[in-house]
Scaffold this active site. Structure first.
Site, PDB file in Angstrom:
ATOM      1  N   CYS A 166       0.824  -0.978   0.036  1.00  0.00           N
ATOM      2  CA  CYS A 166       0.021  -0.030   0.015  1.00  0.00           C
ATOM      3  C   CYS A 166       0.827   1.195  -0.042  1.00  0.00           C
ATOM      4  O   CYS A 166       0.705   2.264  -0.763  1.00  0.00           O
ATOM      5  CB  CYS A 166      -0.987   0.056   1.212  1.00  0.00           C
ATOM      6  SG  CYS A 166      -2.109  -1.402   1.211  1.00  0.00           S
ATOM      7  N   THR A 167       2.100   1.332   0.976  1.00  0.00           N
ATOM      8  CA  THR A 167       2.856   2.319   0.860  1.00  0.00           C
ATOM      9  C   THR A 167       3.329   2.462  -0.462  1.00  0.00           C
ATOM     10  O   THR A 167       3.431   3.755  -1.057  1.00  0.00           O
ATOM     11  CB  THR A 167       3.941   2.182   2.098  1.00  0.00           C
ATOM     12  OG1 THR A 167       3.058   2.130   3.142  1.00  0.00           O
ATOM     13  CG2 THR A 167       5.006   3.286   1.858  1.00  0.00           C
TER      14      THR A 167
END
Length: 154
Positions: free
Chosen positions: A46-47
């Site tokens: 996600c990051t």
């Protein structure tokens, strides 16, 4: 089952990382919306995905397009993550009722309690023009987002 291309995008209102309400339909007639669901703030994939959006923001967000990130995290977690990573686009909290918007879009994992990596491009009329959903642990190919945006922007 994810929302299909050509259908009206379900409207919603969610708090952002500053606990201010953001309503999808408020962009109608003004901007297309790139709606990016992701499982959790601070997680690796996600990051990486949202940092790519941050680093290439001009490819995703401009006067005609608004990026909205959505997860089941609390606004407090989202605020800390946005500050840490320097995200300038809104991160919306689908925390309570837990995952309700992700469920509406067909990208909620009931077993694990988080949103899948779902991406939807919604045009100014509120119609879904691009839709994808990736399984947990499967990163998205953001080149497809850029292609969909180019088609919508003409």
């Amino acid at each position: 089952m994810t929302i299909e291309v050509g259908t009206q995008a379900p409207d919603f209102t969610l708090p952002d990382s500053n606990k201010e309400k953001v309503t999808l339909s408020s962009f109608r007639g003004e901007k297309h919306v790139l709606l990016v669901f992701y499982p959790f703030a601070f997680s690796g994939i996600c990051t990486g995905e949202l940092c790519q959006v941050r680093d290439e923001i001009g490819d995703y967000q401009n006067d005609a397009v608004q990026v909205l990130g959505v997860s089941v995290d609390t606004p407090f977690s989202l605020k800390a993550w946005a500050e840490q990573e320097g995200y300038t686009f809104p991160l919306l909290s689908d925390f309570w009722p837990h995952g309700e918007v992700a469920k509406t879009y067909g990208v909620f994992n009931d077993t694990a309690g988080f949103a899948l990596r779902g991406t939807f491009l919604i045009d100014k009329e509120g119609v879904v023009r691009f839709a994808e959903a990736n399984a947990p642990g499967e990163a998205r190919d953001q080149a497809a987002w850029k292609k969909a945006l180019a088609e919508v922007l003409g």
